[in-house]
Design a protein around this motif. Sequence first.
Motif, short mmCIF file in Angstrom:
data_model
loop_
_atom_site.label_atom_id
_atom_site.label_comp_id
_atom_site.label_asym_id
_atom_site.label_seq_id
_atom_site.Cartn_x
_atom_site.Cartn_y
_atom_site.Cartn_z
N GLY A 103 -10.55 -5.24 -12.45
CA GLY A 103 -9.66 -5.98 -13.46
C GLY A 103 -8.27 -5.76 -13.12
N GLN A 104 -8.02 -4.87 -12.32
CA GLN A 104 -6.52 -4.60 -11.79
C GLN A 104 -6.04 -5.64 -10.82
OE1 GLN A 104 -6.66 -0.25 -11.17
NE2 GLN A 104 -5.03 -0.21 -12.57
N LEU A 105 -4.77 -5.89 -10.96
CA LEU A 105 -4.01 -6.72 -9.91
C LEU A 105 -3.34 -5.82 -8.90
CD1 LEU A 105 -2.77 -9.68 -12.02
CD2 LEU A 105 -4.73 -9.75 -10.43
N MET A 106 -3.71 -6.01 -7.57
CA MET A 106 -2.76 -5.38 -6.67
C MET A 106 -1.93 -6.35 -5.76
SD MET A 106 -4.23 -3.03 -3.49
CE MET A 106 -4.80 -4.67 -2.55
N THR A 107 -0.58 -5.85 -5.69
CA THR A 107 0.34 -6.87 -5.06
C THR A 107 0.81 -6.02 -3.62
OG1 THR A 107 1.21 -7.70 -7.07
CG2 THR A 107 2.72 -7.97 -5.31
N ILE A 108 0.69 -6.40 -2.79
CA ILE A 108 1.33 -5.76 -1.36
C ILE A 108 2.25 -6.61 -1.15
CG2 ILE A 108 0.50 -5.21 0.75
CD1 ILE A 108 -2.27 -4.93 -0.12
N THR A 109 3.33 -5.94 -0.89
CA THR A 109 4.78 -6.49 -0.30
C THR A 109 5.19 -6.04 0.71
OG1 THR A 109 5.13 -7.10 -2.85
CG2 THR A 109 7.14 -7.19 -1.00
N ASP A 110 5.66 -6.79 2.10
CA ASP A 110 6.14 -6.18 3.01
C ASP A 110 7.43 -6.35 2.83
OD1 ASP A 110 7.10 -5.74 5.70
OD2 ASP A 110 6.44 -7.56 6.67
N LEU A 111 8.33 -5.21 2.73
CA LEU A 111 9.64 -5.09 2.36
C LEU A 111 10.53 -5.49 3.13
CD1 LEU A 111 9.76 -1.41 0.60
CD2 LEU A 111 9.61 -3.79 -0.60
N GLN A 112 10.33 -5.39 4.63
CA GLN A 112 11.31 -5.77 5.63
C GLN A 112 10.81 -7.11 6.42
OE1 GLN A 112 12.49 -2.51 8.22
NE2 GLN A 112 13.09 -1.16 6.54
N GLY A 113 9.63 -7.33 6.25
CA GLY A 113 9.29 -8.64 7.23
C GLY A 113 8.65 -8.13 8.38
N GLY A 114 7.80 -8.95 8.91
CA GLY A 114 7.25 -8.71 10.37
C GLY A 114 6.59 -7.33 10.58
N GLN A 115 5.75 -6.90 9.31
CA GLN A 115 5.10 -5.68 9.45
C GLN A 115 3.56 -5.98 9.10
OE1 GLN A 115 5.54 -1.93 9.84
NE2 GLN A 115 3.33 -2.37 9.84
N PRO A 116 2.66 -5.76 10.10
CA PRO A 116 1.20 -6.09 9.51
C PRO A 116 0.68 -4.98 8.68
CG PRO A 116 1.42 -4.97 11.98
CD PRO A 116 2.68 -5.42 11.73
N VAL A 117 -0.23 -5.38 8.03
CA VAL A 117 -0.92 -4.37 7.02
C VAL A 117 -2.21 -4.26 7.05
CG1 VAL A 117 -0.92 -3.85 4.45
CG2 VAL A 117 0.97 -4.72 5.53
N GLN A 118 -2.96 -3.32 7.08
CA GLN A 118 -4.14 -2.98 7.29
C GLN A 118 -4.87 -2.78 5.94
OE1 GLN A 118 -2.34 -0.72 9.46
NE2 GLN A 118 -1.91 -2.47 10.61
N LEU A 119 -5.79 -3.40 5.66
CA LEU A 119 -6.43 -3.03 4.43
C LEU A 119 -8.19 -2.66 4.45
CD1 LEU A 119 -5.95 -3.44 1.45
CD2 LEU A 119 -6.82 -5.61 1.49
N HIS A 120 -8.32 -1.41 3.85
CA HIS A 120 -9.82 -0.84 3.86
C HIS A 120 -9.99 -0.63 2.45
CE1 HIS A 120 -9.75 -0.15 8.44
NE2 HIS A 120 -8.61 0.31 8.39
N ALA A 121 -11.41 -0.40 2.21
CA ALA A 121 -11.92 0.30 0.97
C ALA A 121 -13.28 0.62 0.85
CB ALA A 121 -11.76 -0.61 -0.25
N TYR A 122 -13.58 1.81 0.18
CA TYR A 122 -14.82 2.13 -0.12
C TYR A 122 -15.22 2.32 -1.63
CZ TYR A 122 -14.62 4.16 4.43
OH TYR A 122 -14.84 4.43 5.95
N THR A 123 -16.40 1.70 -2.10
CA THR A 123 -16.56 1.75 -3.31
C THR A 123 -16.71 2.97 -4.10
OG1 THR A 123 -18.93 1.32 -3.16
CG2 THR A 123 -17.91 -0.65 -3.09
N ASP A 124 -16.55 3.09 -5.27
CA ASP A 124 -16.75 4.31 -6.14
C ASP A 124 -18.03 4.79 -6.01
OD1 ASP A 124 -13.85 4.45 -6.50
OD2 ASP A 124 -14.14 4.07 -8.76
N ALA A 125 -19.12 3.84 -6.04
CA ALA A 125 -20.45 4.24 -5.97
C ALA A 125 -20.94 4.67 -5.08
CB ALA A 125 -21.21 2.70 -6.33
N SER A 126 -20.37 4.55 -3.68
CA SER A 126 -21.07 4.92 -2.54
C SER A 126 -19.97 4.67 -1.44
CB SER A 126 -22.50 4.33 -2.20
OG SER A 126 -22.63 4.72 -0.92
N THR A 127 -19.61 5.73 -0.55
CA THR A 127 -18.92 5.52 0.80
C THR A 127 -19.81 4.60 1.57
OG1 THR A 127 -19.49 7.32 1.60
CG2 THR A 127 -17.51 7.43 0.52
N GLY A 128 -21.09 4.49 1.50
CA GLY A 128 -21.70 3.59 2.38
C GLY A 128 -21.73 2.12 2.00
#
Length: 209
Positions: A34-59
């Motif tokens: 239900g939450q919104l997540m905003t990711i902003t590159d403050l200076q520009g030209g920066q790659p961003v890596q995104l990972h996640a594990y669920t709370d139910a299981s790191t599997g």
Amino acid sequence: MPLMMIEPASSELPPEATLVVEHGSVTAIPVKCGQLMTITDLQGGQPVQLHAYTDASTGEFLSAHHTRVFSNSYRLNQGMRMVTNRRRPLMVLGKDSCGKHDLLMPGSTGTSLVEAGFQDETGSREAFRAAVAAAGLSPVKFPDPINLFLDVEIDTSGTITPRDLSHPAGTSVVCRVVIDCTLFVGACASDLPIAQSRGPVEVKIRNQL
């Protein structure tokens, strides 16, 4: 484009927060459905890596590979669902001022960055592992990232060509969280032969059903 409609959260959402991910680091961010997540590159030209594990299981984790198969695309586009290794939607990409996000390339390592000619840079995989350990998690697998703001092309022969990061300062995406999870947001250098900045990344978490 409207974000994915979801059922109201059964429990109170955690406080809204704003964090800054410094270049060369990965930050763990607990988020709820239900939450919104905003990711902003403050200076520009920066790659961003995104990972996640669920709370139910790191599997169960955010999977670039399964997102490619689920969406039949090597690029993450507006409206696409980012799915787990069990093909369950974990987030959906809503507002997007960049339109160039990669689902193919693995995370950089300290060794690959040195081989690519970059000095004094932390590999995204090492930074990711350190952030996971600091969060108290012990997963069996460390998956490849979804690479926000990273642009690669594939020609008819199958050759992958990386494009320089040309997006300006303030470029951002907004994602709707669909499964309770711990997100890991990285601002590490890419080992691809592209021009890139060493800027920080801002992450805003909002409560908005």
